[in-house]
Write an enzyme that holds these catalytic residues in place. Sequence first.
Site: not given
Length: 863
Positions: A8, A78, A87, A89, A322, A438, A748, A751, A815, A835
Amino acid sequence: MKQLLGGKGANLAEMTSIGLPVPPGFTITTNTCADYNAAGGQMPEGLMDEVKANMAIAEKELGKEFGSATNPLLMSVRSGAAVSMPGMMDTVLNLGLNDAAMAGLAAVSSNRRFALDAYRRLINMFGDVVMGVGHDKFEEQFDLIKAKYGVELDTDLNEDGLDELIVAYKAVYLDHTGEEFPQDPYAQLEKSIEAVFKSWNIPRAIRYRQINEITGLLGTAVNVQSMVFGNLGVDSGTGVAFTRDPATGENIFYGEFLINAQGEDVVAGIRTPQPVSEMVEWKSDMYDQLLEIKATLENHYREMQDIEYTIEQDKLYLLQTRTGKRTGLAAVKIAVDMVTEGRLTDKEALLRVPASDLNQLLLPTFNPDAPRDVLTRGLPASPGASAGLLSFSADEAVERTLKGETVLLVRKETSPEDVSGMHAAAGILTSTGGMTSHAAVVARGWGKCCVAGAGEIFIDEGKRAVTINGRTFGDQDLLSIDGSTGEVMAGAVPTQDPQLSEEFVTLMEWADRCRTLQVWTNADTPQDAERARGYGAEGIGLCRTEHMFFEGDRINNMREMILAQNEADRRTALDKLLPHQRKDFHGLFKTMGGLSVTIRLLDPPLHEFLTNDKSIQAELAQALGLELETVRTRIMLLHEINPMLGHRGCRLSITYPEILEMQVTAITEAAITCEREGIDARPEIMIPLVGTHKELDILRQRTEQRIALTKKAMNYEGNLNIPVGTMIEIPRAALTADEVAAHADFFSFGTNDLTQMTFGYSRDDVNTFLPDYLNQEILEKDPFQSLDTSGVGQLVEMGVSKGRSVNEDMKMGICGEHGGDPASIMFCHNAGLDYVSCSPFRVPIARLAAAQASVAQEKITKL
């Protein structure tokens, strides 16, 4: 300078520098907020001296004096973080008013009612925001006095009523704080600045940052700005506008305004405002000026803007601009349109669309041909199609969602305190508020379906019911809301798959031209594969064969194999499964003709295919001709204390090679059948959970032997190339990837398991403590949703480096669920993977994220 001045503050300075009408003021930096928090909530020494020095500049510029009894200057305070948090804070308006200044304001404005209204707003807002006196305590007094004077609207209360209201507000303030409302304007200002600092760490702000994964910020800036007044009379007003439609992206000026009101009235949804297009009938010159400002801002920022403005006695002021929050649909259209308009390049446009927002475009919509029991219509505040049971508070929405219910949050209007419930709910329905309230702004930012301002809805929170045109619905009743039309309907309306826009297709074409990372999919059925291919998948990176065994009679054949007492009986059961597997693989190869299909051999522990249900155990024993006790004993013996680290993955194939042989046979037979049918089948066999190179060496040899035997049995002499690779999902496999690579055609990275084993977290139990880890910022994100690049990521990079030290052209992919997470995809691109593989619905997200990773790397390279 957003990191220092907040969004802001930076934009107020920017607008001032390009000549737009901005009320004078100054910004207290985010560093100061960080200092305040670091000092345990103590205002930094010398801060108020700097504030007073800057106030003197504002007083001189405006010819007014802060707290003056004759010509008072009023200020607003503000918040403004580097990342927009609408909205979440705190804000305080009309600071500097006291009994004497109120009289002065009345005299200088020649409008005593306006001065009284401004004063009562300050007491209410200061009491609520700064001193913690609930807004409802002030509202109770307002309602009593409005009833006494026989008026319904705030704006209809006369001066005598406002005089009484101020006395009543002061009494509420004294009763709840134990002190009189402060008459010293600088005491008001200091307390308000501190309140904004404090609001950085209030629960709703913390929760909003968690939901939106906002991390690494110092705190909020504080903008101290001179007041302009939209409540000076019928020649004044206030509003919020977007330079384009934030729901659809259409290039029209979009917004709302209220006559004789302050800005909080619009944003808070307390009054339902008028569309900005109707301003032409009120003040056409102001509307024309706003259109000029729209063009100026878009030319300057090259981005859709969200502005707040006030008209004070026929003079227009901008209070904020903004980057406007928007739906995924709007983001795509705006980005593509701005390229067409010459404002952006196609690569810049790719960076303007958050990849995860594409998910909104892939959600179902209500079938337009389905019958609808329309109860009422509100404002189509945020598109989407949602149905759910009615929930009447934010806490209730969270609680019921955690129990597995799908709910709509139904409120008169939402406030920032409702943020957790808004996020949990399937959709949001309010009876007041407008398109820029809001509820609407936050819902659009999340892609959450929202209908606002449905004025025919009467909400009785006490009775937990809503009444709509004489029909009443309770918390166990189902309603549907259409965020694209504003319709509110009884029951659940059937949905249909979405229609993808031309702009979406264009954006995806740009993405595919830019990216180097391929996007594959995780799919176990031809239906999933077909859907993924329609979304642009370039192969299957993970086919989980275990899912195929749960269908129909297969589960009984699988259980027969598991319960078999010897190898011969196991092979008999596996022979029954072979035709099913062959058919499954044939369907996948046919659907993905010309593209790779990576098939993971059986991975989960065998007990997952069994059951503890005693009646099913009895049926199984009878079907297999076994004693019930034999079945129960076998199930008990298969039980493991920690099955995720137990007898699963490649360990099953070491112990029971006949399982691998059946699956490899089915794959090979299906591939040969396809070749004979003219289908370009490209199977790849992936051996899971390898921890040592010897495991892979043994199982690769068995796999190749089985392929050769199957080719011979089918009299196939053609060139059937079936690569054999492994999943890197055990840390030791990554650490010794050079040894493993000697026996693999590809890696591959799984994860999900790699994260589990690296952290030592059970992904099935992690939610018992993960919320605390996120709340206390021990972890920035859930590591099972977004890859831990500094820990698990090191293992991936090591696996890539060591693997390619043996075979520099080795194909590498990922994957796990991380394959559809944009932040993880950025890491995969930088790590040199070939990939990513993700669920079908996340394929477009991954395509865009992969392109964004390429563009970002290109920008860094140029620097």
